[in-house]
Design an enzyme around this catalytic site. Sequence first.
Site, PDB file in Angstrom:
ATOM      1  N   SER A 197      37.692  45.866  47.683  1.00  0.00           N
ATOM      2  CA  SER A 197      36.403  45.235  47.449  1.00  0.00           C
ATOM      3  C   SER A 197      35.493  45.387  48.676  1.00  0.00           C
ATOM      4  O   SER A 197      35.196  46.501  49.097  1.00  0.00           O
ATOM      5  CB  SER A 197      36.608  43.767  47.060  1.00  0.00           C
ATOM      6  OG  SER A 197      35.415  43.196  46.594  1.00  0.00           O
ATOM      7  N   ASP A 299      33.292  46.377  36.151  1.00  0.00           N
ATOM      8  CA  ASP A 299      33.097  45.940  37.530  1.00  0.00           C
ATOM      9  C   ASP A 299      31.634  46.176  37.908  1.00  0.00           C
ATOM     10  O   ASP A 299      31.058  47.219  37.585  1.00  0.00           O
ATOM     11  CB  ASP A 299      34.011  46.756  38.450  1.00  0.00           C
ATOM     12  CG  ASP A 299      34.134  46.182  39.855  1.00  0.00           C
ATOM     13  OD1 ASP A 299      33.104  45.788  40.432  1.00  0.00           O
ATOM     14  OD2 ASP A 299      35.258  46.154  40.378  1.00  0.00           O
ATOM     15  N   HIS A 329      36.006  43.283  37.999  1.00  0.00           N
ATOM     16  CA  HIS A 329      36.264  43.304  39.439  1.00  0.00           C
ATOM     17  C   HIS A 329      37.430  42.370  39.767  1.00  0.00           C
ATOM     18  O   HIS A 329      37.542  41.286  39.220  1.00  0.00           O
ATOM     19  CB  HIS A 329      35.007  42.834  40.187  1.00  0.00           C
ATOM     20  CG  HIS A 329      35.105  42.980  41.674  1.00  0.00           C
ATOM     21  ND1 HIS A 329      35.083  44.205  42.298  1.00  0.00           N
ATOM     22  CD2 HIS A 329      35.244  42.070  42.672  1.00  0.00           C
ATOM     23  CE1 HIS A 329      35.186  44.041  43.605  1.00  0.00           C
ATOM     24  NE2 HIS A 329      35.298  42.748  43.853  1.00  0.00           N
TER      25      HIS A 329
END
Length: 360
Positions: A197, A299, A329
């Site tokens: 991330s 995402d 995500h």
Amino acid sequence: MTSKMGIVVDPEYAQILAKSSGQSGDNITTDVLAIRAWTNALIEAASKAHPYPEGMRESTHSTTSLDGTILHITRFLPLSVQKEEAEAAAEAAAGAEAGKDGGADKKDKKAKRRPKRAVVFVFGGGMISGTVQASRGFIAAVAENSQTQVFAPQYRIAPEHPYHAGVDDVYATIQWLQRSAADFDVDPKRVIIMGQSAGGGVAAGVALMARDKGLDPPLAGQCLRYPMLDDRTWYPESDPRNKYWTWSVAANDMGWTYYLGGLKKEDRNEETVPCYAVPARAKDLRGLPPTQIGVGSLDLFKDENLDYAARLVKADVGVEFHLYPGMPHGFDGPHGFTGVPAMRLTGEMWEDEARWIMKL
């Protein structure tokens, strides 16, 4: 797979959504400390949802960052690597016991053994949250699945420490590991950077910095798990995918704003925002190491990840790209939903990453 309005939603994720009342970052206060607490809680819950690998050994080490700040690094040593080390020690002891001829044999065996690869792992958290401790389960899983020792720096985060503190910390970690390679039986030519991330965005920035600074030896690869790469990503509230995003447009913009020292969107350009801070703004991606990128189709970062992968391919960088249909995500854990296990595609993503790492 189920499809609503042309949007593919993984059945397991659809079940999670049906049981939840909404978990998006838009549902909490815009106070950065509140978002940090919320995000850390979700990361830790997801991380702890996975059984901790048996026999995993952890140790803490220290170095100094580029500005002299003390930096702590946690080493994750999986049982598979421990066994290799024990076998090597037994061979060495047998060689010493055998005397002079045994010593020569020991040298021959040592020469045949290839020093091990290592991963430098950069935790996620939207640039404004996350810790090694909160991501401990994720990091240990990487070490276990790839049979690789992992080094995770507790890099500095915004808003207390905006760019370039975190990038400097991770780059300093790589330099420290290469200098200390012999202490850990690591091949300095086989150091891989991996980020999750926001950590993926920091990792990509570090890879660009390593290229431009002439890191010697260069990185062996970069593994980017749904990386946060572009501060310009924006979609209107009317976007039909909005209800599926577990990291929202508003939370994302807040993370970038704090990471960039409070710089507002209208003031950001190629002159005010370095590519080491926002990798998607890099004009030239040539010379970067082999890259693996994985992201879910639901995402917020999907489009920016696709674009970065395509640009890497055009720059003649070896790329392995995985798109996981119908996944949001952070699908490597339960997203804070009590009792919901990791999903099938979670394991597939982890296997894809481990297989790629083990090739280097």
